[in-house]
Design a protein around this motif. Sequence first.
Motif, PDB file in Angstrom:
ATOM      1  N   ALA A 115      32.685  43.170  41.866  1.00  0.00           N
ATOM      2  CA  ALA A 115      33.697  44.233  41.899  1.00  0.00           C
ATOM      3  C   ALA A 115      35.059  43.619  42.235  1.00  0.00           C
ATOM      4  O   ALA A 115      35.146  42.611  42.933  1.00  0.00           O
ATOM      5  CB  ALA A 115      33.327  45.280  42.937  1.00  0.00           C
ATOM      6  N   GLU A 116      36.118  44.233  41.721  1.00  0.00           N
ATOM      7  CA  GLU A 116      37.474  43.789  42.038  1.00  0.00           C
ATOM      8  C   GLU A 116      37.776  44.100  43.495  1.00  0.00           C
ATOM      9  O   GLU A 116      37.357  45.135  44.005  1.00  0.00           O
ATOM     10  CB  GLU A 116      38.500  44.535  41.163  1.00  0.00           C
ATOM     11  N   PRO A 117      38.511  43.204  44.170  1.00  0.00           N
ATOM     12  CA  PRO A 117      38.953  43.563  45.520  1.00  0.00           C
ATOM     13  C   PRO A 117      39.794  44.831  45.434  1.00  0.00           C
ATOM     14  O   PRO A 117      40.498  45.045  44.456  1.00  0.00           O
ATOM     15  CB  PRO A 117      39.798  42.373  45.952  1.00  0.00           C
ATOM     16  N   ARG A 118      39.719  45.634  46.425  1.00  0.00           N
ATOM     17  CA  ARG A 118      40.376  46.941  46.380  1.00  0.00           C
ATOM     18  C   ARG A 118      41.888  46.859  46.365  1.00  0.00           C
ATOM     19  O   ARG A 118      42.534  47.589  45.637  1.00  0.00           O
ATOM     20  CB  ARG A 118      39.902  47.753  47.581  1.00  0.00           C
ATOM     21  N   GLU A 119      42.474  46.007  47.141  1.00  0.00           N
ATOM     22  CA  GLU A 119      43.928  46.018  47.282  1.00  0.00           C
ATOM     23  C   GLU A 119      44.617  44.910  46.497  1.00  0.00           C
ATOM     24  O   GLU A 119      45.235  44.011  47.052  1.00  0.00           O
ATOM     25  CB  GLU A 119      44.312  45.984  48.757  1.00  0.00           C
ATOM     26  N   LEU A 120      44.551  45.003  45.193  1.00  0.00           N
ATOM     27  CA  LEU A 120      45.269  44.067  44.324  1.00  0.00           C
ATOM     28  C   LEU A 120      46.743  44.467  44.258  1.00  0.00           C
ATOM     29  O   LEU A 120      47.074  45.650  44.381  1.00  0.00           O
ATOM     30  CB  LEU A 120      44.704  44.120  42.900  1.00  0.00           C
ATOM     31  N   PRO A 121      47.632  43.503  44.008  1.00  0.00           N
ATOM     32  CA  PRO A 121      49.018  43.886  43.725  1.00  0.00           C
ATOM     33  C   PRO A 121      49.069  44.592  42.365  1.00  0.00           C
ATOM     34  O   PRO A 121      48.070  44.635  41.641  1.00  0.00           O
ATOM     35  CB  PRO A 121      49.757  42.544  43.702  1.00  0.00           C
ATOM     36  N   PHE A 122      50.227  45.112  42.023  1.00  0.00           N
ATOM     37  CA  PHE A 122      50.428  45.815  40.750  1.00  0.00           C
ATOM     38  C   PHE A 122      51.404  45.022  39.887  1.00  0.00           C
ATOM     39  O   PHE A 122      52.389  44.491  40.396  1.00  0.00           O
ATOM     40  CB  PHE A 122      51.036  47.204  40.988  1.00  0.00           C
ATOM     41  N   PHE A 123      51.136  44.987  38.591  1.00  0.00           N
ATOM     42  CA  PHE A 123      52.108  44.450  37.653  1.00  0.00           C
ATOM     43  C   PHE A 123      52.744  45.652  36.963  1.00  0.00           C
ATOM     44  O   PHE A 123      52.051  46.453  36.332  1.00  0.00           O
ATOM     45  CB  PHE A 123      51.448  43.537  36.615  1.00  0.00           C
ATOM     46  N   VAL A 124      54.073  45.799  37.109  1.00  0.00           N
ATOM     47  CA  VAL A 124      54.783  46.936  36.514  1.00  0.00           C
ATOM     48  C   VAL A 124      55.760  46.416  35.462  1.00  0.00           C
ATOM     49  O   VAL A 124      56.358  45.355  35.641  1.00  0.00           O
ATOM     50  CB  VAL A 124      55.500  47.791  37.580  1.00  0.00           C
ATOM     51  N   TYR A 125      55.907  47.167  34.368  1.00  0.00           N
ATOM     52  CA  TYR A 125      56.704  46.663  33.250  1.00  0.00           C
ATOM     53  C   TYR A 125      57.635  47.701  32.634  1.00  0.00           C
ATOM     54  O   TYR A 125      58.324  47.420  31.668  1.00  0.00           O
ATOM     55  CB  TYR A 125      55.790  46.069  32.172  1.00  0.00           C
ATOM     56  N   GLY A 126      57.699  48.895  33.179  1.00  0.00           N
ATOM     57  CA  GLY A 126      58.527  49.950  32.589  1.00  0.00           C
ATOM     58  C   GLY A 126      59.332  50.695  33.628  1.00  0.00           C
ATOM     59  O   GLY A 126      60.163  50.116  34.324  1.00  0.00           O
ATOM     60  N   THR A 127      59.073  51.989  33.771  1.00  0.00           N
ATOM     61  CA  THR A 127      59.874  52.839  34.658  1.00  0.00           C
ATOM     62  C   THR A 127      59.639  52.563  36.134  1.00  0.00           C
ATOM     63  O   THR A 127      60.341  53.117  36.972  1.00  0.00           O
ATOM     64  CB  THR A 127      59.616  54.332  34.379  1.00  0.00           C
ATOM     65  N   LEU A 128      58.685  51.710  36.465  1.00  0.00           N
ATOM     66  CA  LEU A 128      58.440  51.337  37.861  1.00  0.00           C
ATOM     67  C   LEU A 128      59.175  50.064  38.262  1.00  0.00           C
ATOM     68  O   LEU A 128      59.116  49.657  39.415  1.00  0.00           O
ATOM     69  CB  LEU A 128      56.936  51.163  38.101  1.00  0.00           C
ATOM     70  N   ARG A 129      59.897  49.454  37.325  1.00  0.00           N
ATOM     71  CA  ARG A 129      60.641  48.235  37.648  1.00  0.00           C
ATOM     72  C   ARG A 129      61.893  48.568  38.463  1.00  0.00           C
ATOM     73  O   ARG A 129      62.415  49.686  38.386  1.00  0.00           O
ATOM     74  CB  ARG A 129      61.024  47.493  36.362  1.00  0.00           C
ATOM     75  N   PRO A 130      62.374  47.611  39.268  1.00  0.00           N
ATOM     76  CA  PRO A 130      63.586  47.849  40.062  1.00  0.00           C
ATOM     77  C   PRO A 130      64.743  48.346  39.194  1.00  0.00           C
ATOM     78  O   PRO A 130      64.962  47.849  38.092  1.00  0.00           O
ATOM     79  CB  PRO A 130      63.895  46.470  40.652  1.00  0.00           C
ATOM     80  N   GLY A 131      65.427  49.371  39.713  1.00  0.00           N
ATOM     81  CA  GLY A 131      66.543  49.966  38.986  1.00  0.00           C
ATOM     82  C   GLY A 131      66.146  51.117  38.081  1.00  0.00           C
ATOM     83  O   GLY A 131      67.004  51.846  37.580  1.00  0.00           O
ATOM     84  N   GLU A 132      64.855  51.314  37.885  1.00  0.00           N
ATOM     85  CA  GLU A 132      64.368  52.395  37.028  1.00  0.00           C
ATOM     86  C   GLU A 132      63.937  53.581  37.895  1.00  0.00           C
ATOM     87  O   GLU A 132      63.635  53.438  39.072  1.00  0.00           O
ATOM     88  CB  GLU A 132      63.204  51.908  36.159  1.00  0.00           C
ATOM     89  N   VAL A 133      63.901  54.753  37.287  1.00  0.00           N
ATOM     90  CA  VAL A 133      63.708  56.007  38.014  1.00  0.00           C
ATOM     91  C   VAL A 133      62.431  56.049  38.853  1.00  0.00           C
ATOM     92  O   VAL A 133      62.445  56.493  40.000  1.00  0.00           O
ATOM     93  CB  VAL A 133      63.793  57.219  37.057  1.00  0.00           C
ATOM     94  N   ASN A 134      61.311  55.599  38.327  1.00  0.00           N
ATOM     95  CA  ASN A 134      60.065  55.707  39.081  1.00  0.00           C
ATOM     96  C   ASN A 134      59.940  54.645  40.171  1.00  0.00           C
ATOM     97  O   ASN A 134      59.179  54.829  41.123  1.00  0.00           O
ATOM     98  CB  ASN A 134      58.859  55.688  38.143  1.00  0.00           C
ATOM     99  N   HIS A 135      60.694  53.573  40.059  1.00  0.00           N
ATOM    100  CA  HIS A 135      60.716  52.595  41.149  1.00  0.00           C
ATOM    101  C   HIS A 135      61.278  53.267  42.403  1.00  0.00           C
ATOM    102  O   HIS A 135      60.705  53.182  43.484  1.00  0.00           O
ATOM    103  CB  HIS A 135      61.552  51.373  40.777  1.00  0.00           C
ATOM    104  N   ASP A 136      62.404  53.925  42.242  1.00  0.00           N
ATOM    105  CA  ASP A 136      63.032  54.584  43.393  1.00  0.00           C
ATOM    106  C   ASP A 136      62.151  55.698  43.953  1.00  0.00           C
ATOM    107  O   ASP A 136      62.056  55.866  45.163  1.00  0.00           O
ATOM    108  CB  ASP A 136      64.407  55.132  43.011  1.00  0.00           C
TER     109      ASP A 136
END
Length: 146
Positions: free
Chosen positions: A4-25
């Motif tokens: 099983a994957e470890p539970r607390e993996l980091p996230f790779f974000v590539y769209g609206t979750l990137r710094p400066g984008e609406v969902n990041h904030d």
Amino acid sequence: MIAAEPRELPFFVYGTLRPGEVNHDLLLRGRTLREEPARLVGALLYDGPGYPYAVEAPGEAGATVAGELVTARPEAYARLLAELDRLEEYVPGDPRNLYERVAREVVRVAGSAPVRAWVYLAAPGVAAGLRARGKPIEGGDWLARR
């Protein structure tokens, strides 16, 4: 048997979750320990209706998606994971998903060993439609498309 994957993996974000984008904030600001430029190799980026989709393309020359590797604060992890799943409309095992949350190797731009991270990739039906009729984002960087 697959581990099983470890539970607390980091996230790779590539769209609206990137710094400066609406969902990041809205979702990430103040809830992360680190955000570092990274790449997902073996995937292509497609333009969507106001947000992008990463589609797996193993072995395809130049198939790389630019983004950030985000490490959440431990005390924020569980709630953040649930909120990101909700944002991406991801429900484990639901055939109507637009995205699937999967663990993939991500490469930090600054170097060092690859890191296993959660990535929201286009679900199989969405990916098939994008491969057939979608508009790839040249260079794999959603922020550079403008």
